[in-house]
Motif scaffolding. Structure first.
Motif, short mmCIF file in Angstrom:
data_model
loop_
_atom_site.label_atom_id
_atom_site.label_comp_id
_atom_site.label_asym_id
_atom_site.label_seq_id
_atom_site.Cartn_x
_atom_site.Cartn_y
_atom_site.Cartn_z
N ALA B 113 0.88 -1.12 -0.16
CA ALA B 113 -0.06 0.00 -0.03
C ALA B 113 1.00 1.36 -0.04
O ALA B 113 1.90 1.27 0.59
N VAL B 114 0.59 2.18 -0.91
CA VAL B 114 1.46 3.23 -1.07
C VAL B 114 0.46 4.50 -1.11
O VAL B 114 -0.61 4.41 -1.18
N PRO B 115 0.76 5.89 -0.31
CA PRO B 115 -0.14 6.98 -0.44
C PRO B 115 -0.28 7.35 -1.71
O PRO B 115 0.51 7.10 -2.90
N PRO B 116 -1.63 7.90 -2.15
CA PRO B 116 -1.67 8.43 -3.43
C PRO B 116 -0.79 9.13 -4.08
O PRO B 116 -0.08 10.00 -3.42
N GLY B 117 -0.36 9.03 -5.24
CA GLY B 117 0.51 9.64 -5.86
C GLY B 117 2.05 8.93 -5.88
O GLY B 117 2.97 9.16 -6.49
N ASN B 118 1.83 7.92 -4.84
CA ASN B 118 3.10 7.05 -4.77
C ASN B 118 4.42 8.09 -4.87
O ASN B 118 5.30 7.84 -5.74
N PRO B 119 4.69 8.68 -3.57
CA PRO B 119 5.63 9.77 -3.81
C PRO B 119 7.16 8.93 -3.85
O PRO B 119 8.16 9.67 -4.20
N SER B 177 -1.89 8.58 6.32
CA SER B 177 -1.45 9.77 6.77
C SER B 177 -0.21 10.29 6.24
O SER B 177 -0.07 11.49 6.18
N GLY B 178 0.35 9.49 5.14
CA GLY B 178 1.60 9.95 4.48
C GLY B 178 2.86 9.86 5.20
O GLY B 178 3.75 10.25 4.42
N VAL B 197 -5.31 5.25 -0.50
CA VAL B 197 -4.10 4.41 -0.82
C VAL B 197 -4.32 3.92 -2.10
O VAL B 197 -5.28 3.59 -2.67
N ARG B 198 -3.17 3.37 -2.61
CA ARG B 198 -2.97 2.89 -3.96
C ARG B 198 -2.15 1.47 -3.32
O ARG B 198 -1.37 1.37 -2.60
N GLY B 199 -2.84 0.33 -4.10
CA GLY B 199 -2.59 -1.29 -3.85
C GLY B 199 -1.67 -1.36 -5.16
O GLY B 199 -1.65 -1.13 -6.19
N ILE B 200 -0.15 -2.09 -4.71
CA ILE B 200 0.59 -2.53 -5.83
C ILE B 200 0.64 -4.13 -5.42
O ILE B 200 1.14 -4.44 -4.57
#
Lengths: 258, 250
Positions: B113-119, B177-178, B197-200
């Protein structure tokens, strides 16, 4: 002289506090006790707890003593509101404190960009643990010291000033020696509170052995897989807390004498 | 006697508090203890069960599977227990606290799981070991942590997380929460978190498939109803709800 019936609810209250401790002690595996509390992970957690609690107590004294002086010795508009805000962490659930800290010092928090520019990352670091502990412990020091300052009164300070002492000299030579017992008991309470801090730490700092996993977090982690070790470490924490509180109340009584 | 009134009042208060928590006489209450990752699906299934059984109230208690087993062992009142892995269920059956054999009803696998935008620009497991990436995982003692370790071992990647959390929801919270660049959580958690979140997907995830078993607790007050609830979860309706949430078949 107090009415005799008072003893009944007083005894009930005492039982309510003491019985769970006895219940916990009854589960301690005394045979393995020493081995359980001296495992590498346990000692790492204990040492981290002691170091961070000392650091946060120092911060509490450095920041809290001036706050108590301002609150006790000056008057300014909105003082009541300021005092209420300063004391807020006393009644706030620590997890709420943790969320507040996260949204202030976290990467996307209020100060996140500024800290990022300076190359400082607070979250997940030991600094975050100290910050969380200071946040919850500060009011303990401010409250005890402010009380001591008010009880001590300003008589001696005024005399010293009329004799020509400068404000810093009065503070150093008269005020601080006079309220030293209050300052010490406040610092001890702040230390005890820091040692027990859990909610704000786990929310804001995370949990990693040697970096952020303090004793309470370690016990929380352990209670599932190794309840015996968790109980043993809990007992260690209880003993430390009792010693600290005992020390503070003895100091407090000494402070009452003048 | 009047002087004793406050003492008597405090005793009465204590006794009345001790009486709290007893079940209602009117409605029948079925108590279900379930792993935290089952929250949304079991809430849905409980509603369905209540509709099929008027007068029955399903009380749900969610938490880490290991925590729930501890509570049941210490005498917590539970009719049904659903665990997030087999090892934790084993702890219950070892203590003879299961009424019959546990039955598998779902599976779950890990995802990044990564924050939206995958910083941090994460694309797979290998990226998680890059220095400077704030990775948060479950502690190895809990089911999702055990799965994390298995996946990392299978991929031959040495993970160095900045935090080991006690539950999968705590991991997810650090990602939403980033604060964390990435976290290892269940597929179903990513799906439930929606936009936050975005899933990979992980090709290595199959090396650690968590199987969810369910069982009626020994000595359940509502044993008959408890068995019916288990049947609902294992039946077509239950399986559909679980599949919609991203769970795999058992």
């Amino acid at each position: 002289m107090i009415p005799r019936w008072i003893y009944v609810p007083a005894a009930l209250g005492t039982v309510l506090v003491v019985l769970p401790l006895a219940g916990m002690a009854s589960r301690v595996a005394w045979g393995d006790f020493l081995g359980l509390v001296t495992s590498d992970s346990a000692l790492t957690a204990l040492s981290l707890s002691l170091r961070t609690s000392l650091a946060s107590t120092l911060l509490c004294v450095l920041l809290g003593a001036p706050m108590a002086l301002v609150l006790a010795r000056t008057t300014f508009p909105g003082q009541g509101v300021v005092r209420a805000l300063v004391l807020l962490p006393l009644v706030l659930p620590p997890v709420v404190g943790g969320i507040a800290l996260l949204y202030t010092f976290g990467r996307r928090g209020l100060l996140g960009d500024q800290l990022d520019v300076l190359g400082i990352q607070v979250a997940f670091s030991t600094t975050a643990v100290v910050l969380a502990q200071t946040f919850v412990s500060l009011p303990f020091l401010v409250v005890s010291l402010e009380g001591a300052l008010r009880t001590a009164g300003q008589r001696y300070e005024i005399v010293a000033a009329t004799l020509g002492a400068r404000p810093t000299t009065v503070l150093r030579r008269v005020t601080l020696p006079l309220v030293l017992p209050g300052l010490v008991s406040g610092a001890v309470l702040a230390f005890a509170r820091s040692l027990g801090e859990f909610g704000a730490t786990i929310t804001f700092a995370g949990s990693l052995e040697g970096t952020t996993r303090t004793l309470p977090l370690y016990i929380y982690n352990l209670r599932v897989t190794d309840p015996e070790a968790a109980v043993a470490m809990s007992l260690v924490l209880v003993v430390v807390a009792v010693a600290v509180v005992g020390l503070a109340s003895r100091r407090g009584r000494v402070g009452e004498r003048p | 006697m009047r002087r004793l009134a406050p003492a008597a009042a405090s005793v009465a208060l204590l006794l009345s508090l001790a009486g709290c928590g007893g079940s209602d006489d009117e409605a029948t209450t079925l108590t279900v203890y379930a792993a935290a990752s089952l929250t949304s699906t079991f809430e849905q299934l409980a509603d369905e069960f209540e509709q099929e059984h008027p007068g029955t109230e399903v009380q749900l208690s969610f938490g880490g599977s290991s925590d729930l087993v501890t509570q049941i062992k210490e005498g917590a009142h539970a009719d049904v227990f659903a665990s997030a892995d087999l090892a934790t269920m084993q702890k219950l059956t070892d203590d003879d606290l299961a009424d019959g054999d546990p039955q598998d009803f779902a599976t779950n696998t890990l995802e990044i799981a990564v924050p939206p935008g995958n910083p941090a620009g994460i694309t797979g497991l290998a990226d998680l070991a890059t220095p400077g990436v704030n990775l948060v995982v479950c502690a190895p003692e809990v089911p999702c942590g055990a799965a994390t370790r298995a996946v990392a071992d299978a991929a031959g990647v040495a993970l160095s997380p900045v935090s080991e959390e006690q539950s999968v929801t705590d991991v997810l919270a650090k990602v939403t929460s980033g604060e964390a660049d990435a976290g290892l959580v269940y597929r179903t958690d990513v799906q439930a978190a929606g936009e936050d979140v975005r899933g990979i997907e992980l090709p290595e995830a199959d090396s650690a498939v968590n199987t969810y078993p369910i069982v009626v607790v020994q000595g359940a007050d509502e044993a008959a109803l408890a068995h019916e609830f288990v049947d609902l979860v294992l039946g077509a309706a239950g399986q559909q709800v679980l599949a919609d949430a991203g769970f795999g078949p058992p």
